[in-house]
Design a protein around this motif. Structure first.
Motif, mmCIF file in Angstrom:
data_model
loop_
_atom_site.group_PDB
_atom_site.id
_atom_site.type_symbol
_atom_site.label_atom_id
_atom_site.label_comp_id
_atom_site.label_asym_id
_atom_site.label_seq_id
_atom_site.Cartn_x
_atom_site.Cartn_y
_atom_site.Cartn_z
ATOM 1 N N VAL A 1 1.058 -1.027 -0.205
ATOM 2 C CA VAL A 1 0.423 -0.022 0.290
ATOM 3 C C VAL A 1 0.912 1.685 -0.457
ATOM 4 O O VAL A 1 0.669 2.456 -1.027
ATOM 5 C CB VAL A 1 -0.945 0.093 1.346
ATOM 6 C CG1 VAL A 1 -0.990 1.313 1.099
ATOM 7 C CG2 VAL A 1 -2.180 -1.332 1.258
ATOM 8 N N PHE B 1 2.489 2.180 -3.154
ATOM 9 C CA PHE B 1 1.487 2.515 -4.789
ATOM 10 C C PHE B 1 0.161 3.090 -4.206
ATOM 11 O O PHE B 1 -0.768 3.482 -5.112
ATOM 12 C CB PHE B 1 0.958 1.123 -5.099
ATOM 13 C CG PHE B 1 1.827 0.487 -5.990
ATOM 14 C CD1 PHE B 1 2.994 0.397 -7.268
ATOM 15 C CD2 PHE B 1 2.100 -1.113 -4.847
ATOM 16 C CE1 PHE B 1 4.154 -0.083 -7.523
ATOM 17 C CE2 PHE B 1 3.539 -1.450 -5.968
ATOM 18 C CZ PHE B 1 4.393 -0.775 -6.817
ATOM 19 N N ILE B 2 0.096 4.002 -2.933
ATOM 20 C CA ILE B 2 -1.603 4.508 -2.879
ATOM 21 C C ILE B 2 -1.601 5.484 -3.287
ATOM 22 O O ILE B 2 -2.002 6.327 -4.103
ATOM 23 C CB ILE B 2 -1.704 4.664 -1.335
ATOM 24 C CG1 ILE B 2 -3.385 4.904 -1.175
ATOM 25 C CG2 ILE B 2 -0.223 5.034 -0.305
ATOM 26 C CD1 ILE B 2 -3.614 4.748 0.408
ATOM 27 N N TYR C 1 0.077 4.431 -11.440
ATOM 28 C CA TYR C 1 -0.062 2.891 -10.391
ATOM 29 C C TYR C 1 -1.214 2.956 -10.101
ATOM 30 O O TYR C 1 -2.515 2.470 -9.570
ATOM 31 C CB TYR C 1 0.912 2.090 -10.468
ATOM 32 C CG TYR C 1 2.098 1.751 -11.032
ATOM 33 C CD1 TYR C 1 2.061 1.001 -11.606
ATOM 34 C CD2 TYR C 1 3.688 2.156 -10.612
ATOM 35 C CE1 TYR C 1 3.750 0.732 -13.011
ATOM 36 C CE2 TYR C 1 4.499 2.562 -10.970
ATOM 37 C CZ TYR C 1 4.119 0.881 -12.792
ATOM 38 O OH TYR C 1 5.723 1.486 -13.226
ATOM 39 N N SER C 2 -2.026 4.160 -10.498
ATOM 40 C CA SER C 2 -3.007 4.517 -9.043
ATOM 41 C C SER C 2 -3.738 3.807 -10.148
ATOM 42 O O SER C 2 -4.758 2.935 -9.118
ATOM 43 C CB SER C 2 -3.756 5.712 -9.784
ATOM 44 O OG SER C 2 -3.516 6.717 -10.767
ATOM 45 N N ASP D 1 -4.431 0.337 -11.985
ATOM 46 C CA ASP D 1 -4.388 -0.500 -10.670
ATOM 47 C C ASP D 1 -3.977 -0.784 -9.620
ATOM 48 O O ASP D 1 -4.759 -1.404 -8.903
ATOM 49 C CB ASP D 1 -2.652 -0.653 -11.315
ATOM 50 C CG ASP D 1 -2.279 -1.190 -12.907
ATOM 51 O OD1 ASP D 1 -3.477 -1.197 -13.529
ATOM 52 O OD2 ASP D 1 -1.697 -0.952 -13.623
ATOM 53 N N TYR D 2 -3.465 -0.173 -8.712
ATOM 54 C CA TYR D 2 -4.116 0.122 -7.511
ATOM 55 C C TYR D 2 -5.513 0.032 -7.097
ATOM 56 O O TYR D 2 -5.366 -0.523 -5.753
ATOM 57 C CB TYR D 2 -3.093 0.422 -6.683
ATOM 58 C CG TYR D 2 -3.054 1.757 -5.375
ATOM 59 C CD1 TYR D 2 -2.862 0.126 -4.427
ATOM 60 C CD2 TYR D 2 -4.521 1.977 -4.400
ATOM 61 C CE1 TYR D 2 -2.370 0.509 -2.959
ATOM 62 C CE2 TYR D 2 -4.661 1.908 -3.492
ATOM 63 C CZ TYR D 2 -3.942 0.938 -2.398
ATOM 64 O OH TYR D 2 -3.985 0.777 -1.427
ATOM 65 N N LEU E 1 0.231 -3.274 -12.036
ATOM 66 C CA LEU E 1 0.407 -3.743 -10.256
ATOM 67 C C LEU E 1 0.592 -5.842 -10.167
ATOM 68 O O LEU E 1 -0.867 -5.958 -11.126
ATOM 69 C CB LEU E 1 -0.041 -3.233 -9.742
ATOM 70 C CG LEU E 1 0.474 -1.693 -9.479
ATOM 71 C CD1 LEU E 1 -0.738 -1.142 -7.863
ATOM 72 C CD2 LEU E 1 1.645 -1.841 -9.441
#
Length: 156
Positions: free
Chosen positions: A34, A37-38, A43-44, A46-47, A87
Motif C-alpha cells: 500500500v 502504490f497508494i 499506477y493509481s 491499477d492500485y 501491478l
C-alpha cells in the motif's frame, strides 16, 4: 531464516483476511505494498482496482475468480488482479474464507520468476505456507473453516 508473524486485517462474515509481518519490519507485507502504490500517479488506476477487489473479497469471500494462479501447482499462491494490469499483489488463498495478503510490485517481465523482487514475494508466501503446514502437523497451528489459530512466530 527470518521470523514472521501472521496478522489479522479483517474478519468478515464471508472471509478472514490476514497479512504477514517480519519481526524486524515496522510495516506488514501488505502495508508495504500500500505504501509503495497508494499515492503513485503511474499506477493509481491499477492500485485502485486491486483495492476495490479486496473490499469485494471482504464481503463475498476470496472466490477463485478474483485471482490469477501463480506459484507452483502444489501451493496456494495467487495474484491480484486477474485483468491485465502493471501491478501484482501476491496472496495465499487458502480457501474461499481465508486469504493472506502478501506484497507485490510492478510486473515488468513475462513471469514473476524473471523478476527478483516479485520472485521474492512469491517465495516468501510459499515458505510461509510450508511453515503453516508444519504447524498444523505439530498442532501449533489450527486452520478452521474461517480462521487460522496460532500464536506462533514462524521462521521462514
Amino acid at each position: 531464516m527470518k521470523e514472521v508473524e501472521l496478522y489479522l486485517i479483517e474478519e468478515g462474515d464471508n472471509c478472514t483476511v490476514y497479512t504477514l509481518q517480519f519481526l524486524r519490519d515496522e510495516e506488514s507485507e501488505f502495508e508495504k505494498f500500500v505504501s509503495k502504490f497508494i499515492n503513485s500517479e503511474d499506477y493509481s488506476e491499477d492500485y485502485t482496482r486491486i483495492a476495490a477487489i479486496i473490499k469485494r473479497i471482504y464481503k463475498t469471500g476470496s472466490l477463485e475468480r478474483y485471482f490469477r494462479p501463480e506459484g507452483k501447482f502444489s501451493d496456494s499462491v495467487v495474484a491480484l488482479p486477474v485483468l491485465s494490469s502493471k501491478l501484482r499483489l501476491y496472496c495465499l488463498r487458502l480457501s474461499d474464507k481465508i486469504l493472506i495478503l502478501g506484497n507485490g510490485g510492478v510486473k515488468k517481465s513475462r513471469t514473476y520468476e524473471d523478476d527478483d523482487e516479485l520472485k521474492g514475494y512469491v517465495m516468501t508466501l510459499q515458505r510461509f505456507e510450508e511453515a503453516l503446514k508444519q504447524g498444523e502437523l505439530t498442532g501449533s497451528v489450527k486452520i478452521t473453516e474461517t480462521h487460522i489459530e496460532t500464536d506462533n512466530i514462524f521462521e521462514i
